[in-house]
Design a protein around this motif. Sequence first.
Motif, mmCIF file in Angstrom:
data_model
loop_
_atom_site.group_PDB
_atom_site.id
_atom_site.type_symbol
_atom_site.label_atom_id
_atom_site.label_comp_id
_atom_site.label_asym_id
_atom_site.label_seq_id
_atom_site.Cartn_x
_atom_site.Cartn_y
_atom_site.Cartn_z
ATOM 1 N N ARG A 90 13.194 15.182 -12.536
ATOM 2 C CA ARG A 90 14.010 13.986 -12.796
ATOM 3 C C ARG A 90 14.068 13.081 -11.559
ATOM 4 O O ARG A 90 13.808 13.516 -10.441
ATOM 5 N N ALA A 91 14.449 11.825 -11.804
ATOM 6 C CA ALA A 91 14.674 10.892 -10.696
ATOM 7 C C ALA A 91 15.988 10.166 -10.939
ATOM 8 O O ALA A 91 16.441 10.065 -12.085
ATOM 9 N N VAL A 92 16.611 9.680 -9.846
ATOM 10 C CA VAL A 92 17.784 8.823 -9.986
ATOM 11 C C VAL A 92 17.316 7.400 -9.724
ATOM 12 O O VAL A 92 16.650 7.133 -8.718
ATOM 13 N N LEU A 93 17.621 6.502 -10.654
ATOM 14 C CA LEU A 93 17.209 5.095 -10.549
ATOM 15 C C LEU A 93 18.436 4.183 -10.522
ATOM 16 O O LEU A 93 19.480 4.528 -11.067
ATOM 17 N N VAL A 114 28.795 1.757 -8.375
ATOM 18 C CA VAL A 114 27.386 1.402 -8.590
ATOM 19 C C VAL A 114 26.833 2.206 -9.769
ATOM 20 O O VAL A 114 27.066 3.406 -9.861
ATOM 21 N N GLU A 115 26.106 1.529 -10.660
ATOM 22 C CA GLU A 115 25.540 2.221 -11.809
ATOM 23 C C GLU A 115 24.177 2.824 -11.502
ATOM 24 O O GLU A 115 23.315 2.173 -10.916
ATOM 25 N N TYR A 116 23.994 4.064 -11.920
ATOM 26 C CA TYR A 116 22.719 4.755 -11.754
ATOM 27 C C TYR A 116 22.284 5.333 -13.096
ATOM 28 O O TYR A 116 23.074 5.440 -14.027
ATOM 29 N N LYS A 117 21.016 5.752 -13.138
ATOM 30 C CA LYS A 117 20.495 6.480 -14.290
ATOM 31 C C LYS A 117 19.753 7.709 -13.807
ATOM 32 O O LYS A 117 18.989 7.615 -12.842
ATOM 33 N N VAL A 118 19.973 8.833 -14.449
ATOM 34 C CA VAL A 118 19.164 10.015 -14.160
ATOM 35 C C VAL A 118 18.126 10.086 -15.282
ATOM 36 O O VAL A 118 18.484 10.221 -16.451
ATOM 37 N N LYS A 169 13.086 1.256 -29.289
ATOM 38 C CA LYS A 169 13.374 2.388 -28.404
ATOM 39 C C LYS A 169 12.510 2.312 -27.148
ATOM 40 O O LYS A 169 12.835 2.882 -26.118
ATOM 41 N N GLU A 170 11.360 1.636 -27.264
ATOM 42 C CA GLU A 170 10.396 1.568 -26.172
ATOM 43 C C GLU A 170 10.697 0.428 -25.213
ATOM 44 O O GLU A 170 9.914 0.143 -24.330
ATOM 45 N N LYS A 171 11.833 -0.278 -25.406
ATOM 46 C CA LYS A 171 12.164 -1.412 -24.539
ATOM 47 C C LYS A 171 12.168 -1.000 -23.068
ATOM 48 O O LYS A 171 12.857 -0.065 -22.694
ATOM 49 N N PRO A 172 11.447 -1.722 -22.211
ATOM 50 C CA PRO A 172 11.391 -1.325 -20.810
ATOM 51 C C PRO A 172 12.491 -1.980 -19.978
ATOM 52 O O PRO A 172 13.123 -2.954 -20.408
ATOM 53 N N GLU A 173 12.688 -1.456 -18.788
ATOM 54 C CA GLU A 173 13.736 -1.905 -17.885
ATOM 55 C C GLU A 173 13.210 -1.775 -16.457
ATOM 56 O O GLU A 173 12.489 -0.833 -16.149
ATOM 57 N N GLN A 174 13.562 -2.737 -15.588
ATOM 58 C CA GLN A 174 13.159 -2.635 -14.184
ATOM 59 C C GLN A 174 14.235 -1.890 -13.407
ATOM 60 O O GLN A 174 15.431 -2.107 -13.631
ATOM 61 N N ALA A 175 13.847 -0.986 -12.504
ATOM 62 C CA ALA A 175 14.833 -0.225 -11.744
ATOM 63 C C ALA A 175 14.254 0.186 -10.398
ATOM 64 O O ALA A 175 13.036 0.142 -10.194
ATOM 65 N N GLU A 176 15.146 0.566 -9.470
ATOM 66 C CA GLU A 176 14.713 0.988 -8.141
ATOM 67 C C GLU A 176 14.880 2.498 -8.016
ATOM 68 O O GLU A 176 15.905 3.038 -8.429
ATOM 69 N N VAL A 177 13.904 3.167 -7.431
ATOM 70 C CA VAL A 177 13.993 4.618 -7.240
ATOM 71 C C VAL A 177 14.973 4.926 -6.110
ATOM 72 O O VAL A 177 14.819 4.439 -4.996
ATOM 73 N N VAL A 178 15.991 5.735 -6.398
ATOM 74 C CA VAL A 178 17.021 6.091 -5.423
ATOM 75 C C VAL A 178 16.793 7.505 -4.898
ATOM 76 O O VAL A 178 17.012 7.797 -3.718
ATOM 77 N N ALA A 179 16.350 8.412 -5.772
ATOM 78 C CA ALA A 179 16.091 9.795 -5.359
ATOM 79 C C ALA A 179 15.122 10.426 -6.344
ATOM 80 O O ALA A 179 15.124 10.094 -7.525
ATOM 81 N N VAL A 180 14.270 11.341 -5.842
ATOM 82 C CA VAL A 180 13.247 11.989 -6.664
ATOM 83 C C VAL A 180 13.434 13.512 -6.603
ATOM 84 O O VAL A 180 13.609 14.070 -5.515
#
Lengths: 92, 92, 92, 92, 92, 92, 92
Positions: free
Chosen positions: G9-12, G76-80, G33-44
């Motif tokens: 997993r990564a945190v974005l 701050v909002e993140y996504k795993v 469902k395939e809609k894309p989103e731009q995000a920055e990698v915070v942790a891998v």
Amino acid sequence: MKIKPLGDRAVLKPAKAEEVTKSGIVLPDTVDKEKPEQAEVVAVGSGEKIAKLGLKVGDQVLCSKYGGTEVKIDEVEYKVVSEDDILAVLEK
Amino acid sequence: MKIKPLGDRAVLKPAKAEEVTKSGIVLPDTVDKEKPEQAEVVAVGSGEKIAKLGLKVGDQVLCSKYGGTEVKIDEVEYKVVSEDDILAVLEK
Amino acid sequence: MKIKPLGDRAVLKPAKAEEVTKSGIVLPDTVDKEKPEQAEVVAVGSGEKIAKLGLKVGDQVLCSKYGGTEVKIDEVEYKVVSEDDILAVLEK
Amino acid sequence: MKIKPLGDRAVLKPAKAEEVTKSGIVLPDTVDKEKPEQAEVVAVGSGEKIAKLGLKVGDQVLCSKYGGTEVKIDEVEYKVVSEDDILAVLEK
Amino acid sequence: MKIKPLGDRAVLKPAKAEEVTKSGIVLPDTVDKEKPEQAEVVAVGSGEKIAKLGLKVGDQVLCSKYGGTEVKIDEVEYKVVSEDDILAVLEK
Amino acid sequence: MKIKPLGDRAVLKPAKAEEVTKSGIVLPDTVDKEKPEQAEVVAVGSGEKIAKLGLKVGDQVLCSKYGGTEVKIDEVEYKVVSEDDILAVLEK
Amino acid sequence: MKIKPLGDRAVLKPAKAEEVTKSGIVLPDTVDKEKPEQAEVVAVGSGEKIAKLGLKVGDQVLCSKYGGTEVKIDEVEYKVVSEDDILAVLEK
């Protein structure tokens, strides 16, 4: 009485609402299956997959709220989850 | 008459309600498929996956209530479950 | 005419009701897909998976009632089942 | 014109009703997907899985009635089935 | 313009009705997904699975009618199919 | 700004209608999920599976119209597709 | 408080609308469902699959909008997300 998780499972103790608030984490209040939950690692099974995650007893983790099986022992609530339900470790 | 489980299966004897109460465990009363149940290991198959769990006859385990197949032999109820239905070992 | 099961399959002869009663086994009378059935092993295929189970001709087994394919040869009913449908061996 | 089955497939010639009756086999008359059918092996593919079954041209087999693909060549009906659709060999 | 199939795919040219009739093959006229079709191999991909089938350009094959993707090049219709959609080779 | 596809993915630039017409290709106008589309390879990921396909930047390919994810960069439309969505290479 | 993603997993950190606009990227406004989103990698995470992608902290990525689990830390909002949800790296 202690619970020893089998295979690639872990036993977690879900964090109480006030603990979560203090930690600065806000978990989205959705009805989504993917809703996360903060919990403490109580025991880790001896499976190969969960070993790779390097989890330690006492770690604060983010896990899937609706994954796993709930059980109450001596008035304390626990969850038995599979390694795949644990998303991330929360570090101070 | 004895039941010898095949492959990665085990034969369990579900604990009676009073035994569960005495042990201090409270199992949630949900209609959920994931509802757990306390049971005693009666026999373990010789499959490779179940061997890794290190289960011993007499172990008290937490298993999935609706997994496995029920069978009654000489008036005693048993369940034949696959290794994946056994979540955790309960230790005193 | 004989049936030689292929791969990881076995040919079983389902036990008659009176045989099951005599053996002290009570099989739950549910409409569940997981309903078990007592049967005798008539022939075992040469697949690797079923070989690991160590089944012998004449073994009394517990199998899934609705698994497998029924066939009647010279007035006797048989079932061709895959190894995964055989749950346990019944030993006296 | 001949059909050479590819991979883990075989070409079978379904037995006619009178042949099946003569052989002493009674196949259940269900609408079930698992309904079996007697057939003769006409050709065997060169895949590794079907090789393990040791099928020979001329073998009488029990196969899944609704598996496979029907084709008629020079007025004769055949079926192209995958190895998993062949349950057992019938031996006199 | 030529089509080079990728991986375990092949490019086929479906046979015309009159060609099929002449070859003595009758394909069942069902609406079934498993309905077969006669076609000629035009090109074979370089994947490992399709290599094992030993298909040659010009081979007449039996393939699944509804599998694959149709494309017309210079007024000729072709199909790009995966190796699993090709059931058998037809030999004179 | 450039897009570097990850793993077994590629970035494609769908061909415009007039380009497709000129190339002599006619793609069926179905609502089928399997509808193909002509596109140019813009970038290839470093995954092992896509490496085996031997795709080069500039290759004209036939891909599944509804597979992949669309994205527009500096007014140009691209698609990020997985290797399995690319069916064939079109060669002049 | 920091989030360390587990396994593959990564945190974005999802990019804000104005950042996306400035970068020249237009993401389709579909309910897909395939809609894309731009995000920055915070942790891998340290899983083997995500390691092969060669992601670095700070990378701008294109990921699946509806994949992953949202969490807010210190406002701050993140996504795993799992490695499979990250489609491409955006390079200037």
